[in-house]
Scaffold this motif. Structure first.
Motif, PDB file in Angstrom:
ATOM      1  N   LEU A   1     -71.071  -7.743 -31.419  1.00  0.00           N
ATOM      2  CA  LEU A   1     -70.447  -7.812 -30.092  1.00  0.00           C
ATOM      3  C   LEU A   1     -70.874  -6.638 -29.216  1.00  0.00           C
ATOM      4  O   LEU A   1     -71.203  -6.815 -28.035  1.00  0.00           O
ATOM      5  CB  LEU A   1     -68.923  -7.822 -30.235  1.00  0.00           C
TER       6      LEU A   1
ATOM      7  N   GLN B   1     -74.483  -7.151 -28.181  1.00  0.00           N
ATOM      8  CA  GLN B   1     -74.586  -8.185 -27.153  1.00  0.00           C
ATOM      9  C   GLN B   1     -74.119  -7.660 -25.801  1.00  0.00           C
ATOM     10  O   GLN B   1     -74.736  -7.941 -24.766  1.00  0.00           O
ATOM     11  CB  GLN B   1     -73.762  -9.411 -27.565  1.00  0.00           C
ATOM     12  N   ARG B   2     -73.044  -6.889 -25.800  1.00  0.00           N
ATOM     13  CA  ARG B   2     -72.542  -6.318 -24.551  1.00  0.00           C
ATOM     14  C   ARG B   2     -73.583  -5.391 -23.938  1.00  0.00           C
ATOM     15  O   ARG B   2     -73.829  -5.420 -22.731  1.00  0.00           O
ATOM     16  CB  ARG B   2     -71.243  -5.571 -24.810  1.00  0.00           C
TER      17      ARG B   2
ATOM     18  N   GLN C   1     -71.109 -12.534 -25.289  1.00  0.00           N
ATOM     19  CA  GLN C   1     -70.441 -11.770 -26.341  1.00  0.00           C
ATOM     20  C   GLN C   1     -69.655 -12.712 -27.247  1.00  0.00           C
ATOM     21  O   GLN C   1     -68.485 -13.004 -27.021  1.00  0.00           O
ATOM     22  CB  GLN C   1     -69.538 -10.712 -25.711  1.00  0.00           C
TER      23      GLN C   1
END
Length: 221
Positions: free
Chosen positions: A50, A53-54, A60
């Motif tokens: 996560l 991805q952020r 996310q």
């Protein structure tokens, strides 16, 4: 050498060599996972995914899909650690993006800073080599990279040509993207490039759907 690929998305409770590789790559790019089971995708793995991805502007989800995996592979390539050249499949990575940025900052336009070593990047490297008195082959070898870095550090260079062009394009067209549904097709040949386009479109407010399929006619339907 071809990059390692995943057969299916990696998510909670997944296990095997691909998860071991995932943990190693997350650690390489600054998102280490504290776990005693490196072959198991646990909650801590999902948290690290996560965060990654952020940081990359991806959806996310905590799941490693093809887009996230391609972005992770790109992030693992650090500038100066490998020779960069035009080949098939095309070489891609954050190091290629940095090469394009350096070239552009010195006035050698490699095109969009997309992290893909294509014809434009090869031409820009060759032009730089010619101007720097180096052997001209369009390959970013250690000597070329060292010369680029030295000149960049010693010059108060202007903003990259491609960066200026890209910012202007986004400024002039971003309002028309908000809320629009955009489909980005990938013929299973350039997933990281398609992912980069998708991330840029999402930042401008578009709703992006990525299609991964080797048949071009399928994308047109």
């Amino acid at each position: 050498m071809n990059e390692p690929q995943i057969d299916e998305p990696l998510k909670l409770d997944a296990s095997g060599p691909s998860v071991v590789d995932l943990h190693a790559r997350l650690a390489m790019v600054g998102y280490p996972v504290e776990t005693l089971q490196l072959n198991v995708f646990g909650p801590a793995t999902g948290d690290a995914v996560l965060l990654f991805q952020r940081g990359r502007g991806l959806d996310q989800t905590g799941i490693v899909d093809l887009e996230t995996w391609a972005s992770l592979l790109d992030a693992c390539h650090h500038f100066g650690e490998r020779l960069m050249c035009r080949r098939t499949p095309m070489m891609r990575g954050d190091d290629v993006a940095e090469l394009q940025l350096l070239l552009g900052s010195l006035g050698f336009d490699a095109g969009w800073i997309d992290g893909v070593f294509g014809a434009g990047t090869e031409t820009a490297v060759a032009d730089f080599q010619r101007n720097a008195g180096l052997p001209v082959d369009g390959v970013a070898d250690p000597t070329t990279i060292a010369t680029l870095t030295r000149l960049r550090l010693s010059a108060n260079a202007a903003r990259p040509i491609a960066a200026v062009r890209e910012q202007e394009a986004l400024r002039n067209g971003s309002e028309g993207l908000v809320g629009r549904r955009v489909v980005v097709g990938d013929l299973d040949q350039a997933p990281s490039f398609a992912g980069a386009i998708g991330a840029a479109l999402r930042k401008e407010g578009a709703r992006v759907l990525l299609l991964h399929h080797p048949d071009g006619e399928t994308h047109a339907k």
